[in-house]
Design an enzyme around this catalytic site. Structure first.
Site, PDB file in Angstrom:
ATOM      1  N   ASP A 105      15.276  25.311 -27.210  1.00  0.00           N
ATOM      2  CA  ASP A 105      14.476  24.104 -27.370  1.00  0.00           C
ATOM      3  C   ASP A 105      14.638  23.618 -28.814  1.00  0.00           C
ATOM      4  OD1 ASP A 105      12.162  22.366 -26.104  1.00  0.00           O
ATOM      5  OD2 ASP A 105      11.344  23.066 -27.992  1.00  0.00           O
ATOM      6  N   HIS A 303      13.242  24.779 -17.912  1.00  0.00           N
ATOM      7  CA  HIS A 303      13.406  24.672 -19.363  1.00  0.00           C
ATOM      8  C   HIS A 303      13.232  25.996 -20.097  1.00  0.00           C
ATOM      9  CE1 HIS A 303      13.428  22.779 -23.262  1.00  0.00           C
ATOM     10  NE2 HIS A 303      12.263  23.332 -23.565  1.00  0.00           N
TER      11      HIS A 303
END
Length: 326
Positions: A105, A303
Site C-alpha cells: 500500500d 487489497h
C-alpha cells in the site's frame, strides 16, 4: 521453522523525525518491511517468522506517525523525503549498509521512492498491491479532484485536517473493521454496489462499508491490535501522508519519469482496485522497472494481500529474495 529463529523483538531507534519503532526477527541479510494505511508493523506478522526461518533479518517498522514511532505535529513532516530518510536511518541504526526494502500500500510507494532516491542503500525493492508509477505527471490534487464526478475520491476527502478524523476517531474499531472489510476479497461490496473509495455529497466513507462481518484474515484479536494503536495515537499522523502528495510532487521534480533499475518484484490482488486501476502502470514495467525479476497478480485476492494470502505471499517473497544477487 528453524529452532534457531528467535522471537520477534521490539525496540526504538533514532531517526531524523524522532524515533522509529521496529519489530525484528532473525539474522542474515536485512529485509526492511513497510506497511500501509491504516496498519502497523503488525501487518507483517505472518512474514516475519517465515523470512527469519529462510535466513533473513526481517525488520518491520511502524512508519512515522503510526504505532510506537514518533508523530511530529507539523503536517509537512510526513513528506516522502522524510520517510526515505527514516528508512535510511533504520538501515544504518541496525548496523547495516544496505537492505532489501519491501512495502505494501503506501509502504510500496515509500519503498519505491526509497529505492529510487537511495540506490546506494536499497539494493532491491518489492512492491505489494500498489504498482510503481514514476514521479511526474499532473499535480496529484488536480487528478483526484477530477475523479468520481459528483462524488469525492477518498484521497481528496482526507486532505482537510480534522475532517476524516471526525469520522474515524469516535469509533476507531468499528471504522477500521469496515474499512478492512470494504477492501477484502471475501467481504467487499458486490460489483455494481456504491464504490467505497468515494464519498457522496454530505456523506462519509463509512456509509459504504460492509456491516457485521469481518474478513476471514482478520479475527477479533487482530482487530484489537490495530484498534488499540489508533485509539492511543489518533489517525492524524497516518492521514498526513495523504496531505503531502502535492509536496512530494514538487520535491521529486528532478526524478519525473525516472525508472527504478534495481532488482524488483510486484505482487497484486486481482480484486484490488489499486492493482486494476493502475493496470497501465504494470504494463509499463519494462520501461519503469527494467530490473523486474517477477510480477504476479494473485487470483481472487483483495487489497490486504500479505494478510489475505500469507503463505502464498511469503513463498513469493522468499523465492524472489533467494534469486537476488548476494
Amino acid at each position: 521453522m528453524s529452532q534457531h529463529v528467535t522471537e520477534i523483538t521490539h525496540r526504538l531507534i533514532p531517526s531524523p523525525g524522532g524515533r522509529i519503532h521496529l519489530a525484528e526477527q532473525g539474522a542474515g541479510p536485512l529485509v526492511l518491511l513497510l506497511h500501509g494505511f491504516p496498519e502497523s508493523w503488525y501487518s507483517w506478522r505472518h512474514q516475519l517468522p517465515v523470512l527469519a526461518a529462510a535466513g533473513y533479518r526481517a525488520v518491520a517498522i511502524d512508519v512515522r506517525g503510526y504505532g510506537r514511532s514518533s508523530k511530529p505535529l507539523a503536517t509537512d513532516a510526513y513528506r516522502m523525503l522524510d520517510l526515505v530518510e527514516d528508512n535510511v536511518a533504520a538501515v544504518h541504526a541496525l548496523g547495516e549498509e544496505s537492505a532489501v526494502v519491501i512495502g505494501h500500500d503506501w509502504g510500496a510507494t515509500i519503498a519505491a521512492t526509497s529505492a529510487l532516491l537511495r540506490p546506494d542503500v536499497f539494493r532491491a525493492v518489492g512492491l505489494l498491491s500498489v504498482p510503481y508509477t514514476p514521479p511526474g505527471g499532473p499535480r496529484p490534487s488536480d487528478v483526484f479532484a477530477r475523479l468520481g464526478g459528483d462524488e469525492e475520491f477518498y484521497v481528496s476527502y482526507f486532505q482537510e485536517p480534522g475532517r476524516a478524523e471526525a469520522e474515524i476517531e469516535p469509533d476507531v474499531r468499528g471504522w477500521l473493521a469496515g474499512f478492512y472489510a470494504a477492501l477484502s476479497a471475501d467481504t467487499m461490496p458486490a460489483p455494481g454496489a456504491p464504490d467505497p473509495h468515494f464519498v457522496s455529497s454530505g456523506g462519509t466513507l463509512r456509509d459504504r462499508f460492509p456491516l457485521g462481518r469481518l474478513p476471514a484474515w482478520l479475527d477479533d484479536s487482530d482487530l484489537d491490535v490495530y484498534a488499540g494503536e489508533f485509539e492511543r495515537t489518533g489517525v492524524t499522523g497516518a492521514l498526513n501522508r495523504y496531505r503531502n502528495m502535492d509536496r512530494d510532487w514538487e520535491d521529486l521534480a528532478a526524478f519525473h519519469g525516472a525508472p527504478i533499475t534495481q532488482p524488483s518484484l510486484f505482487v497484486g490482488g486481482s480484486m484490488d482496485a489499486s492493482t486494476t486501476w493502475l493496470a497501465d502502470a504494470i504494463k509499463a514495467y519494462p520501461t519503469t522497472l527494467p530490473g523486474l525479476v517477477s510480477s504476479h497478480v494473485v487470483d481472487g485476492c483483495g487489497h490486504w494481500i500479505q494478510q489475505e494470502r500469507p503463505a502464498e505471499i511469503s513463498r513469493l517473497l522468499t523465492d524472489w529474495l533467494a534469486a537476488l544477487p548476494a
